[in-house]
Each structure stands twice: as structure tokens, then as C-alpha cells.
Design an enzyme around this catalytic site. Structure first.
Site, short mmCIF file in Angstrom:
data_model
loop_
_atom_site.label_atom_id
_atom_site.label_comp_id
_atom_site.label_asym_id
_atom_site.label_seq_id
_atom_site.Cartn_x
_atom_site.Cartn_y
_atom_site.Cartn_z
N GLY A 14 -50.96 -49.06 -0.90
CA GLY A 14 -51.73 -48.98 0.40
C GLY A 14 -53.06 -49.49 0.27
O GLY A 14 -53.95 -49.02 1.14
N THR A 15 -53.42 -50.24 -0.61
CA THR A 15 -54.71 -51.00 -0.72
C THR A 15 -55.08 -51.84 0.63
O THR A 15 -56.23 -52.00 1.09
CB THR A 15 -55.10 -51.89 -1.94
OG1 THR A 15 -54.25 -53.18 -2.04
CG2 THR A 15 -54.69 -50.87 -3.27
N ASN A 16 -53.84 -52.62 1.01
CA ASN A 16 -54.15 -53.30 2.38
C ASN A 16 -54.41 -52.49 3.37
O ASN A 16 -55.31 -52.69 4.45
CB ASN A 16 -52.83 -54.22 2.64
CG ASN A 16 -53.02 -55.52 1.76
OD1 ASN A 16 -53.99 -56.39 2.01
ND2 ASN A 16 -52.22 -55.69 0.74
N MET A 93 -41.59 -52.95 1.49
CA MET A 93 -40.67 -53.48 0.49
C MET A 93 -39.34 -53.14 1.02
O MET A 93 -38.30 -53.07 0.31
CB MET A 93 -40.75 -52.89 -1.04
CG MET A 93 -42.17 -53.48 -1.47
SD MET A 93 -42.74 -55.13 -1.42
CE MET A 93 -41.49 -55.85 -2.47
N ARG A 94 -39.11 -53.44 2.35
CA ARG A 94 -37.84 -53.42 2.81
C ARG A 94 -37.30 -54.60 3.72
O ARG A 94 -38.41 -54.81 4.50
CB ARG A 94 -37.15 -52.13 3.56
CG ARG A 94 -37.30 -50.89 2.68
CD ARG A 94 -36.88 -49.62 3.42
NE ARG A 94 -35.71 -49.63 4.10
CZ ARG A 94 -34.58 -49.38 3.65
NH1 ARG A 94 -34.32 -49.17 2.07
NH2 ARG A 94 -32.94 -49.58 4.18
N HIS A 112 -47.99 -61.72 2.16
CA HIS A 112 -47.20 -61.89 1.04
C HIS A 112 -48.16 -62.53 -0.16
O HIS A 112 -48.99 -63.30 0.19
CB HIS A 112 -46.02 -62.90 1.59
CG HIS A 112 -45.28 -63.32 0.58
ND1 HIS A 112 -44.18 -62.53 0.10
CD2 HIS A 112 -45.09 -64.37 -0.21
CE1 HIS A 112 -43.35 -63.10 -0.82
NE2 HIS A 112 -43.92 -64.16 -1.01
#
Ligand SMILES: Nc1nc2c(c(=O)[nH]1)N[C@@H](CN(C=O)c1ccc(C(=O)N[C@@H](CCC(=O)O)C(=O)O)cc1)CN2
Ligand SMILES: NCC(=O)N[C@@H]1O[C@H](COP(=O)([O-])[O-])[C@@H](O)[C@H]1O
EC number: 2.1.2.2
Length: 206
Positions: A14-16, A93-94, A112
Site C-alpha cells: 500500500g505505499t502507492n 495483483m489480480r 506498473h
């Protein structure tokens, strides 16, 4: 300026998400993060959202659904329920089903960790290192049915050093991610863009 309601979808650290929330709090990004969805119950992104006071923080467990489309439909209903205008993937990541992409076409963005179209997929940093590239970076792009194939909104580059590991290169890329993602979100909301073929044409002066 009234803020635009967005949802962030995450799977991990969750850093973004954190830098987006910090930019909103600082008044640098006119959005309202009204919903955070994670597909993993132990995603640190959930704690980051709760601590930041995000009103709706939800773990949607894929194991509770019969398949990808059913899981995506639950997430889609949550997004519509909370009136999210943009869906921001931040380490999500899905692979999103075609039905989900169709439902929110043009309103989903992703960050990305490579200079697309190089190294699409879930292991971009490892793949770039193995290939022996001398520069890498990150890409903010629209999300469509083609995995990491949507139109490109922004990119940033970093050098790759001979002694880099996956972690050292990823850390360098994330420094740029944490600048480019909030900045691009702000630009999308304040400036807007159009699409010509594959090209994103920003409305304002460059
Ligand atoms: N329809 C789309 N869905 C997603 C896109 C996209 O462009 N179109 N971007 C990805 C983000 N991503 C890379 O940036 C990415 C995420 C996940 C995978 C992947 O192979 N996931 C596997 C599961 C992997 C795991 O659980 O560890 C899967 O979903 O089967 C590749 C690339 C987000 N979605
Ligand atoms: N294919 C998708 C992918 O690899 N995304 C990458 O996951 C990380 C999430 O970091 P975060 O959870 O700290 O924001 C980011 O580096 C993002 O580019």
C-alpha cells in the site's frame, strides 16, 4: 474545487495508496478516496486506509466467490454503491475480468513497475533484471482487457546498476512511482485528456 470520488484497489504493502492519501491530505490532489478494496485480508493497504480515515475499507475475499467474474462483480457493485468515478489499481495483483473492464471502461488506471510495453505481467522487475536492461522505470496506464496494454498516461525512468537485486531496483522504481502516481491522478482530474489511437493527449499545455 469539488473533489472527485475515487476507489483504490490493492493487494499488498500500500505505499502507492499512502502517497495518494498523503497528497490528498496536503491538498495536492483534488480527489476523495472514498473506498479502498483489498483482495488479501493481510494487505497493509487496509491498515493504511483505516489509519487515514478512509470511510469504506473492505476486504473482498476471492475464496468467497465461485470465480473471477463473480469476485469482480462484487467489487464492481461496491464501486457503484460508493459512486467511485475512478478506479485506481495500486499493487492490485489480480487480472480484471473483461466484464469488469467493460463496466468501467476508461475509468480504471494502474501503476506498473516497468517501462511498458516492456515487461508486462506480475514479475516485471525480475524480468527486466534477467533481461539485462540498463534503464527501467514505471508506467501509469489505462486498464483494458489486454494485460498492461492500455494507453499510457505517464512514465518515469530509473537507471539499472550492475549490482542491482530485484529489491534494490524495485525500491528505486518506487521512488518514482510515489511521485508519478499522485501527480498523474491530479492531472487527470484537473486537466483531463483525450485518446487518439493509442496516444493520450493531455488537455493542458505541456
Ligand atoms: N484486465 C486487466 N487487469 C489488470 C491489469 C490490466 O492491465 N488489465 N493490470 C494488472 C496489474 N498487474 C501488473 O501491473 C498485474 C497483476 C496481476 C497479474 C497476475 O498474473 N495475477 C494472477 C494472480 C497472481 C497472484 O495471485 O500472485 C491472476 O490474477 O491470475 C499480472 C499483472 C491488474 N489487473
Ligand atoms: N503488475 C502489478 C505490479 O507489479 N504492481 C506493482 O506493485 C507494487 C505495489 O506496491 P505498493 O503496494 O507498495 O503500492 C508497485 O511497485 C506496483 O508498480
Amino acid at each position: 474545487m469539488s473533489s472527485t470520488s475515487i476507489a483504490v484497489m490493492a493487494s499488498g504493502r500500500g505505499t502507492n495508496l499512502k502517497v495518494i492519501l498523503d497528497a490528498v491530505k496536503a491538498g495536492d490532489c483534488p480527489v476523495d478516496v472514498s473506498l479502498v478494496i483489498a483482495d488479501k485480508g493481510d494487505a497493509e493497504a487496509l491498515n493504511i486506509a483505516r489509519i487515514a480515515g478512509v470511510e469504506h475499507v473492505v476486504h473482498v475475499n476471492p475464496k468467497d466467490y465461485s470465480g473471477r467474474e463473480q469476485f469482480d462483480a462484487e467489487c464492481a457493485d461496491l464501486l457503484d454503491k460508493h459512486g467511485c468515478q475512478w478506479i485506481v489499481l495500486a499493487g492490485y495483483m489480480r487480472i480484471l475480468s473483461s466484464a469488469f473492464v467493460r463496466r468501467f471502461r476508461g475509468r480504471i488506471i494502474n501503476i506498473h513497475p516497468s517501462i511498458l510495453p516492456a515487461f508486462a505481467g506480475a514479475k516485471a522487475v525480475e524480468d527486466a533484471l534477467l533481461y539485462g536492461v540498463k534503464v527501467s522505470g514505471c508506467t501509469v496506464h489505462l486498464v483494458d482487457e489486454v494485460l498492461d496494454g492500455g494507453a499510457i498516461l505517464a512514465q518515469a525512468i530509473v537507471p539499472v546498476f550492475d549490482d542491482d537485486t530485484r529489491d534494490t531496483l524495485h525500491a528505486r522504481i518506487q521512488i518514482e512511482e510515489h511521485k508519478i502516481y499522485p501527480a498523474t491522478l491530479k492531472r487527470m482530474v484537473e486537466e483531463g485528456f483525450s485518446i487518439e489511437g493509442r496516444r493520450v493527449i493531455w488537455a493542458g499545455k505541456q
